[in-house]
Design a protein around this motif. Structure first.
Motif, short mmCIF file in Angstrom:
data_model
loop_
_atom_site.label_atom_id
_atom_site.label_comp_id
_atom_site.label_asym_id
_atom_site.label_seq_id
_atom_site.Cartn_x
_atom_site.Cartn_y
_atom_site.Cartn_z
N ILE A 183 0.86 -1.17 0.00
CA ILE A 183 0.00 0.00 0.00
C ILE A 183 0.90 1.22 0.00
O ILE A 183 1.75 1.36 0.87
CB ILE A 183 -0.92 0.02 1.24
N ASP A 184 0.74 2.08 -0.99
CA ASP A 184 1.51 3.33 -1.03
C ASP A 184 0.55 4.49 -0.93
O ASP A 184 -0.40 4.59 -1.70
CB ASP A 184 2.32 3.46 -2.31
N ALA A 185 0.82 5.38 0.02
CA ALA A 185 0.00 6.57 0.17
C ALA A 185 0.82 7.82 -0.03
O ALA A 185 0.33 8.92 0.16
CB ALA A 185 -0.66 6.59 1.55
N SER A 186 2.08 7.66 -0.42
CA SER A 186 2.94 8.83 -0.59
C SER A 186 2.76 9.46 -1.97
O SER A 186 2.91 10.66 -2.12
CB SER A 186 4.41 8.44 -0.41
N GLY A 187 2.50 8.64 -2.96
CA GLY A 187 2.38 9.15 -4.32
C GLY A 187 3.72 9.39 -4.98
O GLY A 187 3.78 9.76 -6.14
N SER A 188 4.79 9.16 -4.28
CA SER A 188 6.13 9.35 -4.83
C SER A 188 6.41 8.28 -5.88
O SER A 188 6.28 7.09 -5.59
CB SER A 188 7.17 9.24 -3.70
N LEU A 194 -2.50 1.75 -4.68
CA LEU A 194 -2.07 3.14 -4.66
C LEU A 194 -3.20 3.96 -4.06
O LEU A 194 -4.31 4.00 -4.59
CB LEU A 194 -1.75 3.62 -6.08
N VAL A 195 -2.91 4.61 -2.92
CA VAL A 195 -3.91 5.36 -2.19
C VAL A 195 -3.64 6.84 -2.38
O VAL A 195 -2.53 7.30 -2.20
CB VAL A 195 -3.87 5.02 -0.68
N GLY A 196 -4.66 7.59 -2.70
CA GLY A 196 -4.50 9.03 -2.83
C GLY A 196 -3.96 9.43 -4.18
O GLY A 196 -3.96 8.66 -5.13
N LEU A 197 -3.51 10.66 -4.22
CA LEU A 197 -3.03 11.22 -5.48
C LEU A 197 -1.54 11.46 -5.42
O LEU A 197 -1.02 11.99 -4.44
CB LEU A 197 -3.75 12.53 -5.78
N GLY A 198 -0.88 11.10 -6.47
CA GLY A 198 0.55 11.37 -6.61
C GLY A 198 0.77 12.10 -7.92
O GLY A 198 -0.06 12.91 -8.35
N ALA A 199 1.86 11.78 -8.57
CA ALA A 199 2.14 12.37 -9.88
C ALA A 199 1.10 11.88 -10.89
O ALA A 199 0.56 10.79 -10.76
CB ALA A 199 3.55 11.96 -10.31
N ASP A 200 0.83 12.70 -11.88
CA ASP A 200 -0.13 12.31 -12.92
C ASP A 200 0.34 11.08 -13.68
O ASP A 200 -0.46 10.22 -14.04
CB ASP A 200 -0.36 13.46 -13.91
N ASP A 201 1.63 11.00 -13.93
CA ASP A 201 2.21 9.88 -14.67
C ASP A 201 3.38 9.30 -13.88
O ASP A 201 4.22 10.06 -13.38
CB ASP A 201 2.70 10.32 -16.05
N VAL A 202 3.42 7.97 -13.79
CA VAL A 202 4.49 7.29 -13.07
C VAL A 202 4.99 6.15 -13.96
O VAL A 202 4.19 5.38 -14.50
CB VAL A 202 3.99 6.71 -11.73
N GLU A 203 6.31 6.04 -14.09
CA GLU A 203 6.89 4.93 -14.84
C GLU A 203 6.81 3.67 -13.99
O GLU A 203 7.25 3.66 -12.84
CB GLU A 203 8.35 5.26 -15.15
#
Length: 105
Positions: free
Chosen positions: A1-6, A25-34
């Motif tokens: 579970i990731d809530a950092s969005g990093s 993936l919890v919450g909002l992070g970057a719009d695009d992630v590799e």
């Protein structure tokens, strides 16, 4: 579970999941992630997202209380307060996931 969005935390978290594991993936992070797509496919990992924290805490608390989730395995480094600088950079080391600082240590 990731809530950092990093993005780095997302990729590291995925790499820490075993075969047929689940990544949320919890919450909002970057719009695009590799993402490591071949790793996800080869290990048959389930990847899903949850918007913010809506209705996630009661389920998470129940899973932990029932012993279905072992949070202790997420802690890969334990540090004394005097080692805070090391704790903050521990996540950059291979195999490290979560560092915890114990002020009384």
């Amino acid at each position: 579970i990731d809530a950092s969005g990093s993005p780095q935390a997302v990729r590291s978290g995925i790499k820490a999941v075993g075969p047929a594991g689940r990544v949320i993936l919890v919450g909002l992070g970057a719009d695009d992630v590799e993402l490591p797509v071949s790793f996800i496919q080869n290990r048959e990992i389930w990847l899903s997202g949850v918007f913010r924290y809506t209705n996630t805490w009661p389920l998470a608390i129940q899973l932990i209380a029932d012993g279905k989730v072992d949070l202790d395995i997420l802690v890969t480094g334990k540090f004394a307060l005097a080692q805070s600088q090391q704790a903050l950079t521990a996540g950059k080391q291979p195999g490290q996931l979560k560092a915890v600082v114990y002020p009384g240590r």
